[in-house]
Design a protein around this motif. Structure first.
Motif, short mmCIF file in Angstrom:
data_model
loop_
_atom_site.label_atom_id
_atom_site.label_comp_id
_atom_site.label_asym_id
_atom_site.label_seq_id
_atom_site.Cartn_x
_atom_site.Cartn_y
_atom_site.Cartn_z
N GLU A 198 92.08 32.95 7.15
CA GLU A 198 91.74 34.23 6.56
C GLU A 198 93.01 35.08 6.47
OE1 GLU A 198 88.48 36.34 8.29
OE2 GLU A 198 87.32 34.53 8.70
N ARG A 227 82.48 33.88 4.96
CA ARG A 227 82.68 32.69 5.80
C ARG A 227 81.33 32.07 6.17
NH1 ARG A 227 85.93 30.30 10.03
NH2 ARG A 227 87.72 31.65 9.57
N ALA A 228 80.39 32.93 6.57
CA ALA A 228 79.07 32.43 6.96
C ALA A 228 78.38 31.71 5.80
CB ALA A 228 78.20 33.58 7.46
N ARG A 287 84.77 39.32 4.66
CA ARG A 287 85.23 37.96 5.00
C ARG A 287 84.24 37.28 5.94
NH1 ARG A 287 90.26 40.41 6.18
NH2 ARG A 287 90.07 39.68 8.34
N PHE A 288 83.71 38.04 6.89
CA PHE A 288 82.75 37.48 7.85
C PHE A 288 81.52 36.94 7.12
CE2 PHE A 288 79.00 37.96 10.55
CZ PHE A 288 79.38 37.24 11.68
N GLY A 289 80.98 37.75 6.20
CA GLY A 289 79.79 37.31 5.46
C GLY A 289 80.08 36.14 4.55
N GLU A 317 80.29 28.30 5.16
CA GLU A 317 80.17 27.30 6.21
C GLU A 317 78.72 26.90 6.46
OE1 GLU A 317 82.55 28.68 9.55
OE2 GLU A 317 84.28 27.65 8.66
N HIS A 375 88.85 43.41 3.67
CA HIS A 375 87.67 43.92 4.35
C HIS A 375 87.14 42.84 5.30
CE1 HIS A 375 87.85 46.65 0.87
NE2 HIS A 375 87.36 47.52 1.71
N PRO A 376 87.33 43.01 6.62
CA PRO A 376 86.90 42.00 7.59
C PRO A 376 85.41 41.66 7.51
CG PRO A 376 88.34 43.60 8.64
CD PRO A 376 88.03 44.13 7.27
N LEU A 377 84.56 42.67 7.29
CA LEU A 377 83.13 42.40 7.24
C LEU A 377 82.77 41.54 6.04
CD1 LEU A 377 81.47 45.77 8.35
CD2 LEU A 377 81.48 43.58 9.55
#
Length: 218
Positions: free
Chosen positions: A31, A17-18, A13-15, A21, A9-11
Motif C-alpha cells: 500500500e 483491500r478487504a 485502502r482498508f475497504g 482479498e 485515504h487509509p480507510l
C-alpha cells in the motif's frame, strides 16, 4: 495476482483491500499514499497490478505522474486507475501516461475484481460510459482542452493556472481559492516545472494558448 493499492485515504485502502482479498486469486502485497512510496512498493513487491488514485494530496505528485513513472520503470505492471474524477482531462492524461484501465470510485466489488483480472491478463478495461469517451478523446473529438499541455497538471494545478492566466497575483489567488499564499507559490512552482516555462509571463502566454484564463472577473 499481486496488487498494490495507492490512495492517500487509509480507510478507503482498508475497504478496498478487504474487497480484493475476498477473492482467493488476488493478494494485496503493498500500500502507498504518495508518488515515491507507490513506485517503491511496486518495484519491491514485483506487483502485477497497481490500483492508482489520481489525487494523492501532494502538489506536483499526482497519480498521473506516478503512472508515468511506473510505465517507465516497471513497464510490465498494469496500472488501473480508481478515482473520484470523471473529467476528460484526467481520463485522457491517465491513458496517455500508460494506465491500462479507468474506474470511478463507487464501482461494485465484482466490477473491480473483473478489472484487476483483465488488467493483469494484459487487457484494457474502462467503466461504463468511459470507453466511448476514450476513443473520442484520442481522435481529438472530445472536450478535453489542450491535451498536449494540461494532462500533466493536477486538477488543482489547472485551477491555479487558470487564475494565473488571468494575471492575478499569488495573494489574490490564495484568497479566492481558500489557500495559503505559500501553497499557491508551491503550486505555481510545480506548474512552471511541469510546463518547462522559464517565467511567469511565458506561463501566462502558454496557459492562454491552452484556453485558460478566458473568463473575466474583477
Amino acid at each position: 495476482m499481486k496488487v498494490v493499492l495507492v490512495d492517500d485515504h487509509p480507510l478507503f485502502r482498508f475497504g478496498l483491500r478487504a474487497a480484493l482479498e475476498s477473492s482467493s486469486d488476488i493478494a494485496v502485497v503493498g500500500e502507498a499514499a504518495d508518488l515515491d512510496s507507490a513506485v517503491a512498493a511496486t518495484l519491491a513487491t514485483a506487483a502485477d497490478v497497481v490500483l492508482m488514485d489520481l489525487e494523492l494530496g501532494t502538489p506536483g505528485a499526482s497519480g498521473i505522474e506516478a503512472t508515468r513513472r511506473l510505465a517507465a520503470e516497471a513497464p510490465t505492471v498494469a496500472v488501473l486507475v480508481l478515482t473520484m474524477s470523471k473529467d476528460d482531462d484526467h481520463l485522457l492524461a491517465a491513458v496517455r501516461a500508460g494506465a491500462r484501465g479507468y474506474l470511478v470510485k463507487g464501482a461494485g466489488r465484482e466490477e473491480v475484481l473483473h478489472a484487476v483480472r483483465t488488467a493483469a491478463a494484459g487487457g484494457a478495461v474502462f467503466c461504463a460510459g468511459v470507453a466511448p469517451r476514450v476513443t473520442q478523446l484520442l481522435r481529438g473529438t472530445g472536450t478535453a482542452r489542450n491535451p498536449e499541455v494540461l494532462p500533466q497538471l493536477t486538477a488543482r494545478e489547472r485551477e491555479v493556472l487558470d487564475h494565473v492566466a488571468r494575471g492575478k497575483a499569488n495573494h489574490r489567488i490564495a484568497q479566492q481559492l481558500g489557500l495559503s499564499e505559500k501553497t499557491v507559490r508551491n503550486h505555481v512552482s510545480h506548474i512552471l516545472d511541469k510546463m518547462q516555462a522559464a517565467s511567469r509571463a511565458e506561463l501566462v502566454a502558454r496557459a492562454r494558448a491552452a484556453g485558460l484564463g478566458e473568463d473575466v472577473d474583477d
